[in-house]
Scaffold this motif. Structure first.
Motif, mmCIF file in Angstrom:
data_model
loop_
_atom_site.group_PDB
_atom_site.id
_atom_site.type_symbol
_atom_site.label_atom_id
_atom_site.label_comp_id
_atom_site.label_asym_id
_atom_site.label_seq_id
_atom_site.Cartn_x
_atom_site.Cartn_y
_atom_site.Cartn_z
ATOM 1 N N TRP A 193 0.844 -1.238 -0.060
ATOM 2 C CA TRP A 193 -0.056 -0.212 -0.123
ATOM 3 C C TRP A 193 0.928 1.209 0.022
ATOM 4 O O TRP A 193 0.542 2.246 -0.770
ATOM 5 N N LYS A 223 1.866 1.971 -3.315
ATOM 6 C CA LYS A 223 0.802 2.207 -4.333
ATOM 7 C C LYS A 223 0.237 3.734 -4.220
ATOM 8 O O LYS A 223 0.122 4.438 -4.784
ATOM 9 N N VAL A 258 -0.833 6.149 4.344
ATOM 10 C CA VAL A 258 -0.882 4.987 4.979
ATOM 11 C C VAL A 258 -0.486 5.012 6.360
ATOM 12 O O VAL A 258 -1.160 4.374 7.390
#
Length: 418
Positions: free
Chosen positions: A68, A71, A77
């Motif tokens: 994550w 990305k 995050v």
């Protein structure tokens, strides 16, 4: 350029602060677990499970968190991760049964995944030749383990153990808010949308990743396990009270965090292989002495039986433990220097895989420590187990890195002579 430098250092400083708080919370049971053990009447194995439970989720979530981060970017995050733990941390103060602590501990353990997010987030703000230092500075957040050992006993003695999770929940909420306002996003740091989950997970097939995972299972997994276990060890082995035991245990935790930046600097200068090789050898020597149990040897002499006592005094034990903390700090940085060198475009997921292995080591070892003590009655059996793990790592490193290099040099010298 100046603006970019400001952003880079702001990201590193705030990420280090956030990681320190996350690590404080991840290691919370190292202190509050002792009064909980007494209240619930837990044996050594159950105590090992209690303190290791948060480490399990903090380890398992590292791979998806790394993906994550690649990305979506580290800022969003990291912030969501911290906010997600606030309520579970508070709920620990309301727990009354063993399973209550295990369930809340699993949710609180998500905080341990912050390492994978921060390491990838910070590294991408710096050129390759300075990434070791940047990651080392961020990794100094491991000192959160020492902060917990210094702060939590004071709260426990003054207000009872239930106040610790309440204070930590508020601290986590404030940290998440401050982190959001003093960090930045950089679209170019995200991997392309064309990169699939399958491509990211290809790291699991790489034998080098498995080797680095083995190294990290001792320098980080061993660090986490001992950071959780040492307060209890000082209480049981030497009879110290909670505050004194936690203070002495901090002698291991403090260098294990602060000196990680030094390890990053020297890994940049001397290389990941050289630093990791020496880290494993020094660790092996330290663990050999720490493994020796308190012993009485009786010898029949001309004047009758004489008994001699052998064993580490608290002072000698703490000095050796401090040394082990120093080399583990250097080793944590050198292993991640391998990763930034070999996987510059896939740091998030590879650090997630390696971090998963390290975290699982930190989860399994305290449980095994407790089981070994229940089985053998020898408290230093924890260090005997770690001695074996380091020996395996050294052998693996010798046959996959050291011997091939020597073979290449020998072949080149023969070619030159011919």
């Amino acid at each position: 350029m100046a603006t970019q430098q400001y952003k880079a250092w702001s990201v590193v400083i705030m990420s280090t602060l956030a990681f320190t708080v996350c690590f404080m919370i991840w290691m919370m049971f190292a202190v509050i677990g002792i009064p909980i053990k007494a209240t619930l009447g837990l044996n050594e194995t159950q105590f090992g499970i209690l303190i290791a439970t948060p480490v399990l989720t903090g380890s398992l979530i590292r791979v998806p968190l790394g993906m994550w981060t690649d990305k979506f970017g580290g800022r969003i995050v990291f912030t969501i991760l911290m906010l997600s733990t606030v309520f579970p941390i508070w709920m620990i103060s309301q727990a009354t049964q063993f399973w209550h602590f295990l369930v809340t501990g699993l949710f609180v353990g998500v905080a341990g995944g912050s390492f994978t997010v921060g390491i990838a987030y910070c590294a991408r703000w710096f050129p390759k030749e300075r990434q070791g230092l940047a990651m080392g500075i961020f990794g100094a957040g491991n000192t959160g383990a020492a902060v917990t050992k210094l702060l939590a006993p004071i709260i426990v003695v003054g207000y009872g153990w239930t106040m610790v999770p309440k204070v930590y929940a508020v601290l986590m909420l404030v940290t998440a808010i401050v982190f959001w306002f003093f960090t930045f996003s950089e679209p170019s740091h995200k991997v392309g949308k064309s990169v699939t989950v399958r491509e990211q997970l290809a790291a699991f097939k790489d034998p080098k990743v498995w080797r680095y995972s083995q190294y990290y299972s001792i320098v980080f997994g061993g660090y986490v396990a001992l950071a959780l276990w040492m307060t209890k060890y000082y209480v049981s082995e030497y009879g110290f009270d909670l505050k004194t035991a936690a203070f002495l245990a901090a002698a291991f935790s403090i260098p294990g965090g602060l000196l990680r930046a030094v390890g990053g600097y020297f890994s940049d200068k001397l290389g990941a292989h050289t630093m990791t090789w020496w880290v494993l050898w020094v660790s092996l020597v330290c663990l050999f002495f720490l493994s020796y149990p308190q012993s009485d040897i009786t010898i029949q002499t001309l004047n009758g039986a004489k008994t001699f006592h052998f064993g580490l005094t608290p002072t000698v034990f703490t000095i050796i433990l401090f040394t082990l903390g120093v080399v583990f700090a250097v080793g944590k940085a050198s292993v991640f220097k391998y990763i930034s060198d070999d996987y510059p475009d896939n740091i998030g997921v590879v650090s997630g895989v390696v971090g998963l292995a390290g975290g699982l080591g930190g989860f399994l070892m305290p449980i095994m420590f407790g089981a070994l003590v229940d089985l053998t009655g020898i408290r230093s059996s924890a260090f005997m187990l770690m001695f074996g793990v380091v020996w395996v790592s050294l052998m693996w490193m010798y046959f996959t890195e050291v011997r091939p290099v020597h073979a290449d040099l020998h072949e080149k010298s023969l070619t030159t002579n011919l």
